[in-house]
Write a protein that holds these residues in place. Structure first.
Motif, PDB file in Angstrom:
ATOM      1  N   HIS A 193      -4.419   8.712  -0.859  1.00  0.00           N
ATOM      2  CA  HIS A 193      -4.185   7.450  -1.559  1.00  0.00           C
ATOM      3  C   HIS A 193      -3.414   6.421  -0.720  1.00  0.00           C
ATOM      4  N   ASP A 194      -3.453   6.557   0.599  1.00  0.00           N
ATOM      5  CA  ASP A 194      -2.698   5.637   1.460  1.00  0.00           C
ATOM      6  C   ASP A 194      -3.073   4.174   1.251  1.00  0.00           C
ATOM      7  N   ASN A 195      -4.326   3.888   0.878  1.00  0.00           N
ATOM      8  CA  ASN A 195      -4.763   2.503   0.703  1.00  0.00           C
ATOM      9  C   ASN A 195      -4.638   2.007  -0.734  1.00  0.00           C
ATOM     10  N   THR A 196      -4.086   2.823  -1.619  1.00  0.00           N
ATOM     11  CA  THR A 196      -3.885   2.406  -3.000  1.00  0.00           C
ATOM     12  C   THR A 196      -2.765   1.370  -3.058  1.00  0.00           C
TER      13      THR A 196
ATOM     14  N   GLN B  40      -0.196  11.571  -0.359  1.00  0.00           N
ATOM     15  CA  GLN B  40      -0.231  11.055   1.002  1.00  0.00           C
ATOM     16  C   GLN B  40      -1.574  11.378   1.641  1.00  0.00           C
ATOM     17  N   GLY B  41      -2.099  10.421   2.385  1.00  0.00           N
ATOM     18  CA  GLY B  41      -3.383  10.583   3.054  1.00  0.00           C
ATOM     19  C   GLY B  41      -4.522  10.152   2.154  1.00  0.00           C
TER      20      GLY B  41
ATOM     21  N   PHE C 174       5.122   5.132   1.849  1.00  0.00           N
ATOM     22  CA  PHE C 174       5.369   6.548   2.088  1.00  0.00           C
ATOM     23  C   PHE C 174       5.772   6.821   3.534  1.00  0.00           C
ATOM     24  N   ASN C 175       5.192   6.102   4.473  1.00  0.00           N
ATOM     25  CA  ASN C 175       5.431   6.356   5.892  1.00  0.00           C
ATOM     26  C   ASN C 175       6.604   5.581   6.479  1.00  0.00           C
TER      27      ASN C 175
ATOM     28  N   LYS D 242       0.849  -1.190   0.000  1.00  0.00           N
ATOM     29  CA  LYS D 242       0.000   0.000   0.000  1.00  0.00           C
ATOM     30  C   LYS D 242       0.889   1.246   0.000  1.00  0.00           C
ATOM     31  N   PHE D 243       0.441   2.275  -0.714  1.00  0.00           N
ATOM     32  CA  PHE D 243       1.203   3.516  -0.821  1.00  0.00           C
ATOM     33  C   PHE D 243       1.508   4.106   0.549  1.00  0.00           C
ATOM     34  N   GLY D 244       0.563   4.066   1.462  1.00  0.00           N
ATOM     35  CA  GLY D 244       0.764   4.619   2.803  1.00  0.00           C
ATOM     36  C   GLY D 244       1.886   3.924   3.551  1.00  0.00           C
ATOM     37  N   VAL D 245       1.984   2.608   3.390  1.00  0.00           N
ATOM     38  CA  VAL D 245       3.054   1.840   4.044  1.00  0.00           C
ATOM     39  C   VAL D 245       4.406   2.286   3.491  1.00  0.00           C
TER      40      VAL D 245
END
Length: 81
Positions: free
Chosen positions: A71-74, A68-69, A34-35, A29-32
């Protein structure tokens, strides 16, 4: 750094953080991504590197631009290993 090198680093991070699905593709996931602290230290412009990798058909995700935010679940799917 050149784009090819940045993309290869990104692929390594997707391997590290992602999971393999039933089709054998690695997803994260993008959020994983990115963070993650390690990714934050490696990439100045992760979104740009993702776009370049998508253009080269190394990975895919829905949409054109990931934010971020929003699309975190993309899911980002690795097409080439």
């Amino acid at each position: 750094m050149n784009v090819d090198h940045e993309i290869s680093l990104l692929v390594e991070q997707i391997h590290r953080l992602g999971t393999r699905d039933n089709d054998g593709k690695i997803k994260v996931k993008f959020g994983v991504l990115f963070n993650d602290d390690q990714c934050a230290n490696l990439f100045e412009a992760m979104v740009g590197t993702l776009k370049a990798a998508k253009r080269r058909k190394i990975l895919t995700y829905d949409g054109e631009l990931l934010l971020q935010g929003v699309h975190d679940n993309t899911e980002i799917v690795l097409l080439q290993e």
